[in-house]
Design a protein around this motif. Sequence first.
Motif, short mmCIF file in Angstrom:
data_model
loop_
_atom_site.label_atom_id
_atom_site.label_comp_id
_atom_site.label_asym_id
_atom_site.label_seq_id
_atom_site.Cartn_x
_atom_site.Cartn_y
_atom_site.Cartn_z
N LEU A 74 1.76 -25.87 -7.88
CA LEU A 74 0.57 -25.20 -7.26
C LEU A 74 -0.48 -26.27 -6.78
CD1 LEU A 74 0.50 -22.14 -9.24
CD2 LEU A 74 1.72 -22.67 -7.25
N LYS A 75 -1.13 -25.99 -5.74
CA LYS A 75 -2.47 -26.81 -5.20
C LYS A 75 -3.60 -26.13 -5.90
CE LYS A 75 -0.71 -28.54 -0.85
NZ LYS A 75 -0.94 -28.49 0.74
N ALA A 76 -4.57 -27.04 -6.54
CA ALA A 76 -5.74 -26.16 -6.86
C ALA A 76 -6.77 -27.20 -6.45
CB ALA A 76 -5.53 -26.36 -8.51
N ALA A 77 -7.99 -26.85 -5.95
CA ALA A 77 -8.96 -27.56 -5.66
C ALA A 77 -9.73 -28.25 -6.82
CB ALA A 77 -9.81 -26.55 -4.84
N HIS A 78 -10.32 -29.26 -6.37
CA HIS A 78 -10.94 -30.10 -7.57
C HIS A 78 -12.31 -29.32 -7.74
CE1 HIS A 78 -8.50 -34.07 -7.65
NE2 HIS A 78 -8.30 -33.31 -8.53
N ALA A 104 -3.60 -35.34 -10.26
CA ALA A 104 -4.26 -35.50 -9.21
C ALA A 104 -3.27 -35.83 -8.00
CB ALA A 104 -5.35 -36.45 -9.27
N ALA A 105 -3.64 -35.23 -6.89
CA ALA A 105 -2.50 -35.47 -5.54
C ALA A 105 -3.66 -35.53 -4.42
CB ALA A 105 -1.74 -34.46 -5.44
N GLY A 106 -4.45 -36.64 -4.30
CA GLY A 106 -5.29 -36.61 -2.99
C GLY A 106 -6.59 -35.67 -3.08
#
Length: 143
Positions: A74-78, A104-106
């Motif tokens: 899943l993507k999660a904002a920083h 971390a991914a970008g």
Amino acid sequence: MIVKQLSVFLENKEGRLCDAIETLSSNGINISALSLADSTEYGMLRMLVSDPESGVKVLKAAGIPAKLTDVICLKAAHKTGALSRILKAFMGKGIAIEYMYAFAAGENASVVMKTSDTEKAIEVIKESDIEAWEAETIYNINA
């Protein structure tokens, strides 16, 4: 939405981790993310790699026990609360999170989850408007 994770069973002996990583490297398989958990006698190495099918084959050929496991990434904002929002979506849905790790991914963090019910977890993700990575993106994230 399902990502194939390479799961590797390692004896807790000097050089076993290096053997597994070198086997992948020498066969042109890149590691995007990894997690290593251990006990007194063994470790479980979990990895997202550029070619999971080939990864499991070359490790087994080298005598290193490995298998593929279905996980969700899943993507999660920083930002504060992003992971909490994801976890709250699963509350009361009868789905256990068996393990989880992140990387971390970008601009985003990525959360890798193994759940007790992958299909039900996918339904929750869609209903909750949570973003998930496609498998091919994860396999080639550092390419």
